[in-house]
Motif scaffolding. Sequence first.
Motif, PDB file in Angstrom:
ATOM      1  N   MET A 149     -16.081  -5.612  -6.427  1.00 17.62           N
ATOM      2  CA  MET A 149     -15.136  -4.558  -6.746  1.00 17.62           C
ATOM      3  C   MET A 149     -13.818  -4.873  -6.060  1.00 17.62           C
ATOM      4  N   SER A 150     -12.776  -4.939  -6.823  1.00 19.65           N
ATOM      5  CA  SER A 150     -11.463  -5.240  -6.249  1.00 19.65           C
ATOM      6  C   SER A 150     -10.608  -3.979  -6.234  1.00 19.65           C
ATOM      7  N   SER A 151      -9.919  -3.821  -5.137  1.00 20.98           N
ATOM      8  CA  SER A 151      -9.012  -2.670  -5.051  1.00 20.98           C
ATOM      9  C   SER A 151      -7.590  -3.205  -4.936  1.00 20.98           C
ATOM     10  N   LYS A 152      -6.718  -2.613  -5.704  1.00 22.32           N
ATOM     11  CA  LYS A 152      -5.340  -3.061  -5.733  1.00 22.32           C
ATOM     12  C   LYS A 152      -4.511  -2.187  -4.804  1.00 22.32           C
ATOM     13  N   ILE A 153      -3.684  -2.832  -4.000  1.00 21.62           N
ATOM     14  CA  ILE A 153      -2.817  -2.097  -3.078  1.00 21.62           C
ATOM     15  C   ILE A 153      -1.540  -1.742  -3.822  1.00 21.62           C
ATOM     16  N   SER A 154      -1.160  -0.467  -3.745  1.00 23.67           N
ATOM     17  CA  SER A 154       0.007  -0.010  -4.502  1.00 23.67           C
ATOM     18  C   SER A 154       1.310  -0.514  -3.871  1.00 23.67           C
ATOM     19  N   LYS A 155       2.353  -0.473  -4.666  1.00 18.30           N
ATOM     20  CA  LYS A 155       3.668  -0.907  -4.199  1.00 18.30           C
ATOM     21  C   LYS A 155       4.200   0.020  -3.106  1.00 18.30           C
ATOM     22  N   LYS A 156       3.801   1.284  -3.138  1.00 21.21           N
ATOM     23  CA  LYS A 156       4.249   2.223  -2.112  1.00 21.21           C
ATOM     24  C   LYS A 156       3.720   1.831  -0.730  1.00 21.21           C
ATOM     25  N   VAL A 157       2.501   1.347  -0.679  1.00 24.14           N
ATOM     26  CA  VAL A 157       1.920   0.921   0.597  1.00 24.14           C
ATOM     27  C   VAL A 157       2.684  -0.284   1.127  1.00 24.14           C
ATOM     28  N   TYR A 158       3.006  -1.229   0.266  1.00 24.09           N
ATOM     29  CA  TYR A 158       3.802  -2.380   0.682  1.00 24.09           C
ATOM     30  C   TYR A 158       5.181  -1.937   1.176  1.00 24.09           C
ATOM     31  N   ALA A 159       5.785  -0.969   0.480  1.00 18.18           N
ATOM     32  CA  ALA A 159       7.096  -0.462   0.889  1.00 18.18           C
ATOM     33  C   ALA A 159       7.027   0.204   2.260  1.00 18.18           C
ATOM     34  N   VAL A 160       5.977   0.952   2.509  1.00 16.53           N
ATOM     35  CA  VAL A 160       5.807   1.612   3.803  1.00 16.53           C
ATOM     36  C   VAL A 160       5.615   0.571   4.904  1.00 16.53           C
ATOM     37  N   ILE A 161       4.824  -0.439   4.644  1.00 16.97           N
ATOM     38  CA  ILE A 161       4.598  -1.500   5.638  1.00 16.97           C
ATOM     39  C   ILE A 161       5.908  -2.238   5.920  1.00 16.97           C
ATOM     40  N   LEU A 162       6.666  -2.548   4.883  1.00 16.20           N
ATOM     41  CA  LEU A 162       7.944  -3.222   5.050  1.00 16.20           C
ATOM     42  C   LEU A 162       8.930  -2.348   5.833  1.00 16.20           C
ATOM     43  N   ALA A 163       9.010  -1.069   5.500  1.00 21.11           N
ATOM     44  CA  ALA A 163       9.923  -0.158   6.203  1.00 21.11           C
ATOM     45  C   ALA A 163       9.545  -0.032   7.668  1.00 21.11           C
ATOM     46  N   THR A 164       8.256   0.070   7.952  1.00 23.05           N
ATOM     47  CA  THR A 164       7.800   0.171   9.340  1.00 23.05           C
ATOM     48  C   THR A 164       8.137  -1.101  10.108  1.00 23.05           C
ATOM     49  N   GLY A 165       7.940  -2.233   9.500  1.00 19.98           N
ATOM     50  CA  GLY A 165       8.277  -3.497  10.149  1.00 19.98           C
ATOM     51  C   GLY A 165       9.766  -3.627  10.419  1.00 19.98           C
ATOM     52  N   LEU A 166      10.586  -3.234   9.453  1.00 22.85           N
ATOM     53  CA  LEU A 166      12.032  -3.299   9.638  1.00 22.85           C
ATOM     54  C   LEU A 166      12.503  -2.349  10.735  1.00 22.85           C
ATOM     55  N   MET A 167      11.944  -1.152  10.779  1.00 24.21           N
ATOM     56  CA  MET A 167      12.323  -0.196  11.826  1.00 24.21           C
ATOM     57  C   MET A 167      11.898  -0.694  13.199  1.00 24.21           C
ATOM     58  N   SER A 168      10.719  -1.283  13.288  1.00 22.60           N
ATOM     59  CA  SER A 168      10.263  -1.830  14.567  1.00 22.60           C
ATOM     60  C   SER A 168      11.159  -2.968  15.024  1.00 22.60           C
ATOM     61  N   PHE A 169      11.487  -3.853  14.115  1.00 18.26           N
ATOM     62  CA  PHE A 169      12.376  -4.961  14.441  1.00 18.26           C
ATOM     63  C   PHE A 169      13.749  -4.459  14.859  1.00 18.26           C
ATOM     64  N   SER A 170      14.269  -3.466  14.140  1.00 20.64           N
ATOM     65  CA  SER A 170      15.574  -2.901  14.483  1.00 20.64           C
ATOM     66  C   SER A 170      15.558  -2.278  15.871  1.00 20.64           C
TER      67      SER A 170
END
Length: 67
Positions: A1-22
């Motif tokens: 069974m494969s589960s697909k990760i939504s684009k919103k989850v990727y966006a949240v991960i990217l935003a969190t990473g950018l805020m941490s880096f900033s």
Amino acid sequence: MSSKISKKVYAVILATGLMSFSGVLVETAMNVAFPTLMKQFGLATNFNLPPGHFRYRAAFCCFEKLF
């Protein structure tokens, strides 16, 4: 069974990473800039306040230990 990760989850991960880096970048820049600013404005490095001058000393000490 494969589960697909939504684009919103990727966006949240990217935003969190950018805020941490900033945050790390700004903190590092301020650590470098503080000595220059203190020299420019003639500020001392001691943070000893006379008794009674700092009304919320207990809160300050608590936050200092937390952060």
